[in-house]
Design a protein around this motif. Structure first.
Motif, PDB file in Angstrom:
ATOM      1  N   MET A   1       0.919  -1.162  -0.127  1.00 57.50           N
ATOM      2  CA  MET A   1       0.012   0.018  -0.042  1.00 57.50           C
ATOM      3  C   MET A   1       0.919   1.235   0.076  1.00 57.50           C
ATOM      4  N   THR A   2       2.116   0.931   0.338  1.00 58.31           N
ATOM      5  CA  THR A   2       3.132   2.316   0.389  1.00 58.31           C
ATOM      6  C   THR A   2       4.077   2.180  -0.641  1.00 58.31           C
ATOM      7  N   ASN A   3       4.026   1.202  -1.552  1.00 56.78           N
ATOM      8  CA  ASN A   3       4.882   1.325  -2.794  1.00 56.78           C
ATOM      9  C   ASN A   3       4.642   2.429  -3.515  1.00 56.78           C
ATOM     10  N   ALA A   4       5.799   3.153  -3.478  1.00 54.61           N
ATOM     11  CA  ALA A   4       5.864   4.277  -4.370  1.00 54.61           C
ATOM     12  C   ALA A   4       5.666   4.029  -5.980  1.00 54.61           C
ATOM     13  N   ALA A   5       6.060   3.000  -6.188  1.00 50.39           N
ATOM     14  CA  ALA A   5       6.049   2.461  -7.982  1.00 50.39           C
ATOM     15  C   ALA A   5       4.568   2.237  -8.083  1.00 50.39           C
ATOM     16  N   VAL A   6       3.591   2.164  -7.208  1.00 54.16           N
ATOM     17  CA  VAL A   6       2.103   2.069  -7.715  1.00 54.16           C
ATOM     18  C   VAL A   6       1.451   3.229  -8.259  1.00 54.16           C
ATOM     19  N   VAL A   7       0.917   3.089  -9.206  1.00 51.09           N
ATOM     20  CA  VAL A   7       0.293   4.094  -9.881  1.00 51.09           C
ATOM     21  C   VAL A   7      -1.164   3.960  -9.586  1.00 51.09           C
ATOM     22  N   PRO A   8      -2.047   4.893  -8.838  1.00 57.73           N
ATOM     23  CA  PRO A   8      -3.263   4.777  -8.416  1.00 57.73           C
ATOM     24  C   PRO A   8      -4.167   4.583  -9.596  1.00 57.73           C
ATOM     25  N   GLU A  26       3.716  17.945 -11.019  1.00 54.64           N
ATOM     26  CA  GLU A  26       4.138  18.316  -9.472  1.00 54.64           C
ATOM     27  C   GLU A  26       3.055  18.093  -8.556  1.00 54.64           C
ATOM     28  N   GLU A  27       1.678  18.377  -9.131  1.00 56.70           N
ATOM     29  CA  GLU A  27       0.764  18.317  -8.305  1.00 56.70           C
ATOM     30  C   GLU A  27       0.166  16.789  -8.018  1.00 56.70           C
ATOM     31  N   ARG A  28       0.541  15.965  -9.192  1.00 54.86           N
ATOM     32  CA  ARG A  28       0.314  14.638  -8.808  1.00 54.86           C
ATOM     33  C   ARG A  28       1.416  13.993  -7.894  1.00 54.86           C
ATOM     34  N   ALA A  29       2.571  14.477  -8.151  1.00 53.88           N
ATOM     35  CA  ALA A  29       3.712  13.723  -7.281  1.00 53.88           C
ATOM     36  C   ALA A  29       3.289  14.172  -5.716  1.00 53.88           C
ATOM     37  N   ALA A  30       2.905  15.367  -5.521  1.00 56.64           N
ATOM     38  CA  ALA A  30       2.544  15.816  -4.202  1.00 56.64           C
ATOM     39  C   ALA A  30       1.389  14.945  -3.546  1.00 56.64           C
ATOM     40  N   GLN A  36       0.451   8.254   0.282  1.00 60.32           N
ATOM     41  CA  GLN A  36       1.576   7.244   0.836  1.00 60.32           C
ATOM     42  C   GLN A  36       1.708   7.590   2.142  1.00 60.32           C
ATOM     43  N   LYS A  37       1.811   8.552   2.693  1.00 59.93           N
ATOM     44  CA  LYS A  37       1.649   9.081   3.994  1.00 59.93           C
ATOM     45  C   LYS A  37       0.632   8.447   4.956  1.00 59.93           C
ATOM     46  N   LEU A  38      -0.514   8.806   4.293  1.00 59.80           N
ATOM     47  CA  LEU A  38      -1.721   8.620   5.087  1.00 59.80           C
ATOM     48  C   LEU A  38      -1.810   7.000   5.076  1.00 59.80           C
ATOM     49  N   SER A 182     -12.372   7.237   1.435  1.00 58.15           N
ATOM     50  CA  SER A 182     -12.714   8.574   0.596  1.00 58.15           C
ATOM     51  C   SER A 182     -12.866   9.665   1.491  1.00 58.15           C
ATOM     52  N   LEU A 183     -13.500   9.659   2.594  1.00 61.19           N
ATOM     53  CA  LEU A 183     -13.844  10.539   3.528  1.00 61.19           C
ATOM     54  C   LEU A 183     -12.838  10.645   4.492  1.00 61.19           C
ATOM     55  N   TYR A 184     -11.766   9.915   4.681  1.00 54.36           N
ATOM     56  CA  TYR A 184     -10.471   9.981   5.295  1.00 54.36           C
ATOM     57  C   TYR A 184      -9.605  10.897   4.461  1.00 54.36           C
ATOM     58  N   ILE A 185      -9.397  10.765   3.173  1.00 51.50           N
ATOM     59  CA  ILE A 185      -8.529  11.246   2.599  1.00 51.50           C
ATOM     60  C   ILE A 185      -9.101  12.646   2.269  1.00 51.50           C
ATOM     61  N   MET A 186     -10.331  12.680   1.996  1.00 57.50           N
ATOM     62  CA  MET A 186     -10.778  14.355   1.816  1.00 57.50           C
ATOM     63  C   MET A 186     -10.463  15.232   2.846  1.00 57.50           C
TER      64      MET A 186
END
Length: 306
Positions: A1-8, A26-30, A36-38, A182-186
């Motif tokens: 779930m925290t693999n940086a190579a994974v594209v959502p 840049e926005e996508r990377a951020a 990933q942090k969440l 989704s609620l958590y992320i938003m």
């Protein structure tokens, strides 16, 4: 779930497609770093949902303990006067008071509703609280849309569960909580004033993450394994399972009918899009009948939960 190579990715019908939109690289990377942090936080058991009343977690953790008594649940609910009032309102609503006999005390209301519906009512209370928070005003509309969809998915899940051995009230609660990721992320993004690109691009970005994050949130609150698994696997339309229908199947099968409710008739549910319909034994005609039932049920649930 925290693999940086994974594209959502996000679900479009029966297919999983790469997230797209107008967000800059840049926005996508951020956003990816943020997600990933969440994911890492909730996987470690750290849940920080802004403006979300902790009474929901207290109720869930209490009910996860087999030794919890009705008295304990009444005490927890009663400690939040507005939630207690909401529980009484729900218990006396047309959806849950078929006898027409009004209740005036919290203990009787909790008994009438049962554990899952008390949890559902607490979630309704929490959502209303969040929608009224000034700090979350930027996501008020997405929150309202998420809640409306959650009620639709919950109502359809309950009707589908009645065709199986799955507990109908547990299916309802699972449907109501299916969007907790989704609620958590938003909510976390709103607190940081993060909104890369257009709203559409942002929602597509989180589409590939919300299920796993939602599962971790529910696990931290002590929800049952079948509920956590169902929320985590909700996007697996082609999931293979040789045994009888499970809670996961019921949740998956509720998604397309919920989307169909947004369209003008005739409404057709593409049951071939998921193996879940085969395990449940639901044909397109069955789904059409369930949709007709669901509309009235959704109206009653909106009235009951406020």
């Amino acid at each position: 779930m925290t693999n940086a190579a994974v594209v959502p990715t996000y679900k479009s019908g029966a297919k999983s497609v790469p997230a797209s939109g107008v967000a800059t690289p840049e926005e996508r990377a951020a956003a990816l770093t943020f997600l990933q942090k969440l994911a890492a936080e909730v996987s470690a058991g750290t849940v920080d949902l802004p403006c979300f009343p902790d009474v929901v977690g207290r109720i869930s953790n209490a009910l996860a303990d087999p030794s919890t008594t009705s008295d304990r649940l009444v005490t927890i609910v009663g400690a939040e006067p507005r939630l207690a009032a909401r529980v009484l309102q729900t218990a006396n609503s047309a959806a849950f008071n078929s006898s027409g006999k009004p209740l005036a005390d919290l203990r009787s209301a909790v008994t009438r509703l049962g554990q899952q519906m008390v949890q559902s009512t607490a979630m309704s209370y929490a959502m209303q609280h969040m929608k009224n928070e000034a700090s979350l005003r930027s996501i008020a509309q997405p929150l309202a849309e998420l809640w409306n969809r959650s009620i639709a998915v919950a109502s359809i899940s309950k009707l589908l569960a009645m065709r199986t051995k799955v507990n109908a009230d547990e299916a309802f609660l699972t449907g109501l909580l299916h969007g907790i990721g989704s609620l958590y992320i938003m909510a976390r993004a709103a607190r940081l004033a993060m909104a890369p690109g257009s709203e559409t691009a942002w929602m597509e970005l989180i589409g590939g993450w919300h299920a796993s994050i939602g599962k971790a949130v529910l696990q931290s609150w002590g929800f049952s394994d079948p509920m956590c698994d169902a929320v985590g696997e909700q996007g697996e339309l082609e999931r293979k399972w040789k045994h009888e229908a499970t809670l996961t199947d019921v949740l998956i099968a509720s998604m397309l009918p919920a989307d169909a409710l947004k369209t003008a008739g005739p409404r057709v549910v593409a049951t071939e899009a998921s193996n879940a319909y085969l395990r449940i034994g639901a044909t397109p005609a069955d789904c059409g009948a369930i949709l007709a039932q669901a509309e009235e049920q959704i109206r009653l649930v909106h009235e009951a939960l406020g």
